[in-house]
Design an enzyme around this catalytic site. Structure first.
Site, PDB file in Angstrom:
ATOM      1  N   ASP A 173       0.811  -1.219   0.000  1.00  0.00           N
ATOM      2  CA  ASP A 173       0.000   0.000   0.000  1.00  0.00           C
ATOM      3  C   ASP A 173       0.849   1.276   0.000  1.00  0.00           C
ATOM      4  O   ASP A 173       0.437   2.309   0.524  1.00  0.00           O
ATOM      5  CB  ASP A 173      -0.958   0.020   1.200  1.00  0.00           C
ATOM      6  CG  ASP A 173      -1.899  -1.166   1.221  1.00  0.00           C
ATOM      7  OD1 ASP A 173      -2.206  -1.680   0.128  1.00  0.00           O
ATOM      8  OD2 ASP A 173      -2.321  -1.584   2.311  1.00  0.00           O
ATOM      9  N   GLN A 174       2.029   1.216  -0.606  1.00  0.00           N
ATOM     10  CA  GLN A 174       2.915   2.377  -0.638  1.00  0.00           C
ATOM     11  C   GLN A 174       3.268   2.818  -2.051  1.00  0.00           C
ATOM     12  O   GLN A 174       4.111   3.697  -2.234  1.00  0.00           O
ATOM     13  CB  GLN A 174       4.201   2.064   0.130  1.00  0.00           C
ATOM     14  CG  GLN A 174       4.015   1.863   1.618  1.00  0.00           C
ATOM     15  CD  GLN A 174       3.568   3.136   2.319  1.00  0.00           C
ATOM     16  OE1 GLN A 174       4.275   4.134   2.336  1.00  0.00           O
ATOM     17  NE2 GLN A 174       2.379   3.099   2.888  1.00  0.00           N
TER      18      GLN A 174
END
Length: 304
Positions: free
Chosen positions: A248-249
């Site tokens: 999720d980056q």
């Protein structure tokens, strides 16, 4: 006689329109480089000299990093020669140190959708695709569960189930084999509840779009709506981003939010959030297919 003449005229006009639409192809040119004077004049001049008609030009200078980004959609007549254009544009590449690509919009990207058990994002993409609002081909749907096979069947799209119990390396090898079989160019994780390996993310770098049901960078990982509710947030959202090995980056493509009040339950958060997720994933994929996304270092610039 007048009626017959009108019919003949309409038929001839229709043929003319069809011939013109076949003759005039549409392309998208993307450019990025350090900001400097006279770039737009040089680029548009090169397009004009090669028989191109500009339909849309969007540009942005990121002053914080002194970078120039430009997206040009243009129409090419029958006098246009793509290879000749590339050769002439190479001179500008050398002069301005450009990074550039030109895309023939008649060649549709081949997109694979990966899903688990949740269907709302899958349905959104398939309905937009069926309505002609996603300019691509979707030749295959892949899942780690059998639950959504009936959705693929209803849209007449082949469905494959991969076995994650084999181990990540083994099952991702099977996954990549299917993607290669269908000549896939873009992978869309439509609530595909598996963490992709570093090798997979590297192979599909900037060609794998994920939907996170949370407004990143906050509320990463599992159960973001539960996290958000426990924090008493006043807005919830979703994030479309490129998948990377850091969960999720990845670089963010598109985000949206909806306001909530303190009387809402977690179940209501989830229900309301689904609408945001549908919209965000579609918009992220649409922008990718339109070649509107520029990736610079660890972030994106979306130019439309």
């Amino acid at each position: 006689m007048l009626f017959l003449w009108v019919c003949a005229f309409v038929e001839q006009y229709a043929c003319f329109v069809v011939k013109c639409s076949i003759m005039n192809s549409t392309y998208v040119l993307t450019i990025s480089c350090a900001d400097q004077s006279s770039i737009i004049a040089a680029v548009t001049g090169c397009l004009a000299q090669n028989g191109c008609n500009i339909l849309n030009l969007a540009q942005h200078t990121a002053t914080d990093i002194n970078m120039f980004f430009c997206r040009i959609k243009f129409e090419a007549t029958d006098s246009f020669d793509l290879e000749a254009f590339k050769k002439s544009f190479t001179k500008l590449e050398e002069q301005y140190k450009l990074t550039w690509n030109v895309f023939d919009m008649s060649k549709k990207k081949r997109v694979a959708i990966l899903v688990s058990k949740t269907s709302h994002c899958l349905y959104e993409l398939l309905l937009k695709y069926a309505d002609g609002e996603l300019d691509c081909e979707i030749p295959v749907i892949i899942s780690n569960h059998p639950d959504l096979a009936h959705v693929a069947t209803s849209f007449h799209i082949p469905f494959f189930q991969v076995d994650t119990k084999k181990g990540k390396a083994e099952y991702e090898a099977d996954l990549n084999e299917i993607l290669a079989q269908y000549n896939i160019e873009l992978v869309v994780l439509a609530r595909y509840m598996q963490v992709m390996s570093a090798d997979f993310c590297e192979k599909w770098n900037h060609r794998c779009i994920n939907i996170h049901h949370g407004f990143l960078p906050a509320f990463q990982g599992a159960k973001p709506y539960h996290q958000a509710w426990n924090k008493g947030v006043k807005i919830i959202g979703a994030t479309g981003h490129f998948a990377t090995q850091d969960l999720d980056q990845g670089p963010i493509i598109y985000q949206d939010v909806i306001r909530v009040n303190d009387t809402r339950s977690i179940d209501e958060f989830i229900r309301m959030g689904k609408d945001v997720e549908r919209r965000v994933l579609y918009e992220a994929v649409r922008r990718y297919l339109a070649h509107s996304i520029f990736v610079y270092q660890s972030r994106t610039f979306v130019i439309e």
